[in-house]
Design a protein around this motif. Structure first.
Motif, PDB file in Angstrom:
ATOM      1  N   GLU A  75       2.734   8.648   4.339  1.00  0.00           N
ATOM      2  CA  GLU A  75       4.005   8.038   4.736  1.00  0.00           C
ATOM      3  C   GLU A  75       3.938   6.522   4.777  1.00  0.00           C
ATOM      4  O   GLU A  75       4.885   5.840   4.403  1.00  0.00           O
ATOM      5  N   ILE A  94       4.156   5.393   1.178  1.00  0.00           N
ATOM      6  CA  ILE A  94       5.497   5.613   0.636  1.00  0.00           C
ATOM      7  C   ILE A  94       6.486   4.626   1.272  1.00  0.00           C
ATOM      8  O   ILE A  94       7.291   4.003   0.580  1.00  0.00           O
ATOM      9  N   ALA A  95       6.369   4.480   2.583  1.00  0.00           N
ATOM     10  CA  ALA A  95       7.279   3.573   3.285  1.00  0.00           C
ATOM     11  C   ALA A  95       7.094   2.129   2.850  1.00  0.00           C
ATOM     12  O   ALA A  95       7.975   1.307   3.016  1.00  0.00           O
ATOM     13  N   ASP A 147       6.736   1.247  -0.235  1.00  0.00           N
ATOM     14  CA  ASP A 147       7.176   1.193  -1.633  1.00  0.00           C
ATOM     15  C   ASP A 147       6.035   1.323  -2.645  1.00  0.00           C
ATOM     16  O   ASP A 147       6.142   0.860  -3.778  1.00  0.00           O
ATOM     17  N   VAL A 149       5.216   7.385  -5.285  1.00  0.00           N
ATOM     18  CA  VAL A 149       4.570   8.688  -5.131  1.00  0.00           C
ATOM     19  C   VAL A 149       3.287   8.791  -5.956  1.00  0.00           C
ATOM     20  O   VAL A 149       2.251   9.232  -5.474  1.00  0.00           O
ATOM     21  N   SER A 192      11.125  -6.557  -1.621  1.00  0.00           N
ATOM     22  CA  SER A 192      11.875  -5.389  -1.158  1.00  0.00           C
ATOM     23  C   SER A 192      12.251  -4.453  -2.300  1.00  0.00           C
ATOM     24  O   SER A 192      12.884  -3.435  -2.083  1.00  0.00           O
ATOM     25  N   THR A 193      11.836  -4.802  -3.506  1.00  0.00           N
ATOM     26  CA  THR A 193      12.146  -3.945  -4.651  1.00  0.00           C
ATOM     27  C   THR A 193      11.435  -2.608  -4.533  1.00  0.00           C
ATOM     28  O   THR A 193      10.270  -2.544  -4.149  1.00  0.00           O
ATOM     29  N   GLY A 194      12.131  -1.561  -4.891  1.00  0.00           N
ATOM     30  CA  GLY A 194      11.520  -0.244  -4.893  1.00  0.00           C
ATOM     31  C   GLY A 194      10.863   0.065  -6.232  1.00  0.00           C
ATOM     32  O   GLY A 194      10.355  -0.827  -6.914  1.00  0.00           O
ATOM     33  N   GLN A 195      10.900   1.329  -6.590  1.00  0.00           N
ATOM     34  CA  GLN A 195      10.185   1.785  -7.775  1.00  0.00           C
ATOM     35  C   GLN A 195      10.702   1.171  -9.079  1.00  0.00           C
ATOM     36  O   GLN A 195      10.046   1.213 -10.106  1.00  0.00           O
ATOM     37  N   ASN A 196      11.882   0.618  -9.027  1.00  0.00           N
ATOM     38  CA  ASN A 196      12.399  -0.033 -10.221  1.00  0.00           C
ATOM     39  C   ASN A 196      11.537  -1.240 -10.630  1.00  0.00           C
ATOM     40  O   ASN A 196      11.559  -1.660 -11.781  1.00  0.00           O
ATOM     41  N   ALA A 208       9.897  -5.895   4.359  1.00  0.00           N
ATOM     42  CA  ALA A 208       9.434  -5.151   3.192  1.00  0.00           C
ATOM     43  C   ALA A 208       7.971  -5.469   2.960  1.00  0.00           C
ATOM     44  O   ALA A 208       7.520  -6.584   3.170  1.00  0.00           O
TER      45      ALA A 208
END
Lengths: 335, 442
Positions: free
Chosen positions: A62, A65-66, A68, A71, A256-260, A286
């Motif tokens: 977690e 994942i939290a 970023d 997976v 703060s960008t995620g998986q993109n 982030a």
């Protein structure tokens, strides 16, 4: 229990020690806002858990994942970790945390080829040309302002090329930064050809015998084929003016960008051979874990991190400080 | 292109073919895949967890209808739940009883507030309102200039004052609107981190000074796990009324939308889908849902068609396909259906033949525009009987659609191949056949 409190103290001491010696002041103070420190987490952890079990591993998952990390990369880290635990019969949680951090560091380490330095520019490239690219709103212009300032402080003569000719008032924004940094800026009117601006900036830098040229480009989503073509053209034109230029292509990523972020890195690298990453806005909550996902897929070093809005809030990337920060505020071992 | 969730679910369900019910045991594997898909789409892990639990509760005990595989059924439940969670589609903005209506725009740095403010002004202007933009970002260098330039482009006045504070600008802008008969004031504020106490106080002060009728929180669709933290913090401080999701024209899967919605329960009112000032759109929960799940093919072309047309029409469509009476008109209909479903890269998997493209093949959206243009340049007769399209007609069509004869030829040839495939089509097996068809990538 006694062993646990010793552990906590040791960690506390180590943390303080590192804070002091690694001059993390900025990064730390930025992250202090994110409530709990890893120490208090470990304290709670020590109170609730002492042995490695699935539940604990879930919690570690977690945290990643939290942050970023994504997976896939998380799976890799945890699989490696489990294997190590099994092979070496680690059982206590304190060992686990250490191992865990090592795994994370290992992923970053792969991409860490050399220690970046501002004072020494690579030989045989005068001026040293840096092109800065990225999607909209990640902080390219701000980063350039800070970079220009730092290179200037390191004793170099710096020119900024304002090749973001698209966004309204981008020129004005960069001009203010150039003034703050005390460096020259080359610009043309809004809507002109960005490649021409880059060309001019190089010419001007060569004739003024500048040491560093930083080229700003308009933010663009990596999926816009035509805009990516434009970027390639800017790069080509620079190479024509000064063979080998740009020597560095920095991709700016918002923490703060995620998986993109992974897509961004892939597309920009495919278009203009990105050589390094700048991770901005690390002063928020982030964690910037996308960097791990990125490092796991492409071998690109992180060169700078942005930790605030003032001109000196840009730092050379410190891997360990980053990993520590990744775990800061995370809930390890909580119920 | 990533392997679709449907395929993964089918694999997970393979071992339990023939089972008539979804049970806790057989649902487990599939939900693990769903969780992964959600996390890959940047849905916050806590939100994802809760969501999966809800889905599980709903799924267990469901009868598997003969027309669905268990995988499809799960997907359907997930999709329904997600659409429900994402909420209604609303584009309305509160309006004040006595004008001007004041709209406050806030968010993190780089989320796209200034661009959105201009887009909103443009949108309201097109609805017959008289907006005023207020440049209250006194922190970012040249932010005021940026808004002024944008204001000029859309011919909307901008209230700006240099060398003063955001609160004063906001207040004055409302006064200015009153005096100059502008019925709506859109206040663009500086980007700020939610942990920046000083800046958060500033935006609170702006709110207290102007008492906005509507507060919008702007967030980048590419935001990861931290979206909930930012949204929650802004919500606690400002109690915003709606969310604006920007930069959806990229290929991010926009899981942040679901996270924010789950945490603050406020509707997503607008989405930003481009750099042009008219690229502001209404939010459609179903589009975002399939995007988050990363599968254009949840609701495949056929299912989509069934949703939109009534049963009778769907039967007719199948009939047509079987008898290879599939015309360019039908083709165009499908193309438009597909385009409605979201960004092309996401729906690629469901367009006939597209799933055969190599991974990461560059998708040129203009390719589809071209196809559409070509078909639209055909007469009704040509569309239903492509056989009559001879050389002269081809030239005319090419001229009419701004393409070349080669483009037209290519499309005709592909269409012909498609029809051939259709002939082999067995009733009720349309989807599988469609996957074998060719479709122009460019």
């Amino acid at each position: 229990m006694q062993r646990d409190s010793v552990l906590v103290e040791t960690l506390q001491y180590r943390n303080d020690f590192m804070a002091f010696f690694e001059t993390l002041t900025k990064l730390k103070s930025g992250l202090a806002k994110t409530r709990d420190s890893i120490v208090s987490k470990v304290r709670r952890l020590a109170a609730t858990k002492s042995l490695i079990d699935d539940d604990l591993l879930d919690q570690l998952e977690e945290i990643l994942i939290a942050g970023d990390v994504g997976v896939e990369t998380t799976d890799i880290i945890l699989t490696n970790l489990k294997r190590r635990v099994k092979e070496n019969k680690y059982e206590s949680t304190d060992q686990l945390i250490t191992l865990f951090k090592k795994e994370v560091e290992a992923i970053l380490h792969v991409s860490e080829s050399e220690e970046p330095s501002l004072a020494f520019l690579p030989p045989d490239c005068k001026p040293y040309v840096i092109m800065v690219v990225g999607v909209n709103g990640v902080g390219k212009t701000t980063t350039i302002g800070k970079m220009a300032y730092q290179y200037k402080q390191a004793g170099h003569k710096v020119v900024i090329g304002a090749a973001d000719t698209f966004r309204a008032a981008a020129n004005e924004q960069l001009e203010i930064w150039a003034k703050r940094a005390g460096v020259d800026i080359v610009q043309q009117s809004h809507g002109s050809d960005p490649a021409a601006v880059a060309f001019d900036a190089l010419s001007s830098a060569i004739s003024r015998q500048s040491d560093v040229v930083i080229i700003d480009t308009a933010g663009r989503l990596h999926t816009k084929t035509n805009l990516m073509e434009e970027l390639k053209k800017i790069k080509r034109v620079m190479d024509k003016r000064l063979p080998g230029a740009p020597h560095e292509v920095l991709l700016v990523l918002d923490a703060s960008t995620g998986q993109n972020g992974l897509q961004q890195v892939k597309y920009f690298t495919a278009a203009v051979d990105v050589t390094g990453i700048v991770l901005t806005k690390l002063d928020g909550t982030a964690k910037g874990g996308i960097i791990l996902a990125v490092s796991n897929e492409v071998k690109l070093p992180v060169k700078f991190i942005g930790v605030g809005e003032s001109i000196d809030d840009l730092q050379l990337f410190d891997r360990r400080a980053f990993v520590d920060a990744l775990f800061e505020g995370a809930e390890i071992g909580g119920n | 292109m990533f392997e679709s969730l449907t395929q993964k679910l089918e694999t997970a369900f393979k071992k339990l073919r023939g089972q008539g019910k979804i049970t806790p045991q057989n649902v487990e594997d599939s939900l693990r895949e769903v969780r992964r898909a959600l996390l890959d789409a940047d849905v916050n892990y806590k939100v994802a967890k809760q969501f999966i639990e809800d889905v599980q509760k709903r799924a267990i005990g469901q009868e598997v209808l003969s027309s669905f595989t268990p995988g499809q059924l799960i997907i359907k439940i997930i999709n329904d739940e997600m659409v429900k969670l994402l909420g209604e589609s609303k584009m309305d903005i509160a309006s004040a009883q006595t004008p001007p209506t004041v709209i406050l725009v806030a968010g993190l740095q780089g989320s796209g507030k200034t661009t959105f403010s201009a887009k909103l002004a443009n949108h309201l202007k097109s609805k017959g309102r008289f907006p005023l933009l207020a440049a209250a970002d006194v922190h970012r260098p040249a932010a005021i200039d940026q808004l002024e330039v944008l204001g000029k482009q859309i011919e909307v006045p901008v209230y700006a004052e240099r060398g003063t504070g955001a609160v004063k600008i906001a207040k004055e802008s409302v006064n200015f609107a009153r005096k100059n008969v502008r019925d709506t004031v859109i206040i663009d504020t500086a980007g700020r981190l939610h942990v920046d106490e000083e800046m958060m106080k500033e935006v609170e002060a702006v709110r207290d000074a102007v008492k906005p009728d509507e507060i919008l929180f702007v967030v980048d669709a590419m935001t990861g796990q931290d979206a909930v933290n930012a949204a929650r913090a802004f919500y606690e401080r400002l109690n915003f009324d709606g969310v604006v999701l920007t930069k959806l024209d990229g290929d991010s899967r926009g899981g942040a939308a679901l996270s924010i919605r789950a945490v603050v329960k406020k509707p997503i009112k607008f989405i930003g889908i481009g750099e042009k000032l008219d690229a502001l759109e209404q939010f459609f929960p179903d589009r975002i849902a399939s995007r988050i799940l990363g599968m254009g093919d949840i609701v495949t072309l056929v299912e989509k068609a069934q949703e939109h047309f009534d049963e009778e029409k769907a039967v007719k469509m199948e009939e047509k396909l079987r008898k290879s009476q599939f015309t360019f008109e039908d083709f165009l209909d499908q193309l438009r259906e597909v385009k409605k479903m979201g960004p092309i890269s996401q729906v690629m998997g469901m367009i006939p033949g597209m799933n055969k493209l190599p991974a990461n093949a560059e998708i040129d959206e203009r390719g589809l525009v071209r196809v559409e243009a070509i078909i639209q340049s055909m007469t009704a007769e040509e569309r239903s009987r492509p056989g009559i399209i001879n050389g002269t007609r081809r030239r005319r069509i090419a001229l009419g659609s701004g393409t070349t004869v080669q483009d037209v030829n290519r499309l005709l040839k592909q269409f012909e191949e498609m029809q051939k495939m259709m002939k082999k089509l067995k009733k009720g097996n349309m989807r599988r056949m469609m996957q074998g068809m060719n479709f122009p990538a460019n």
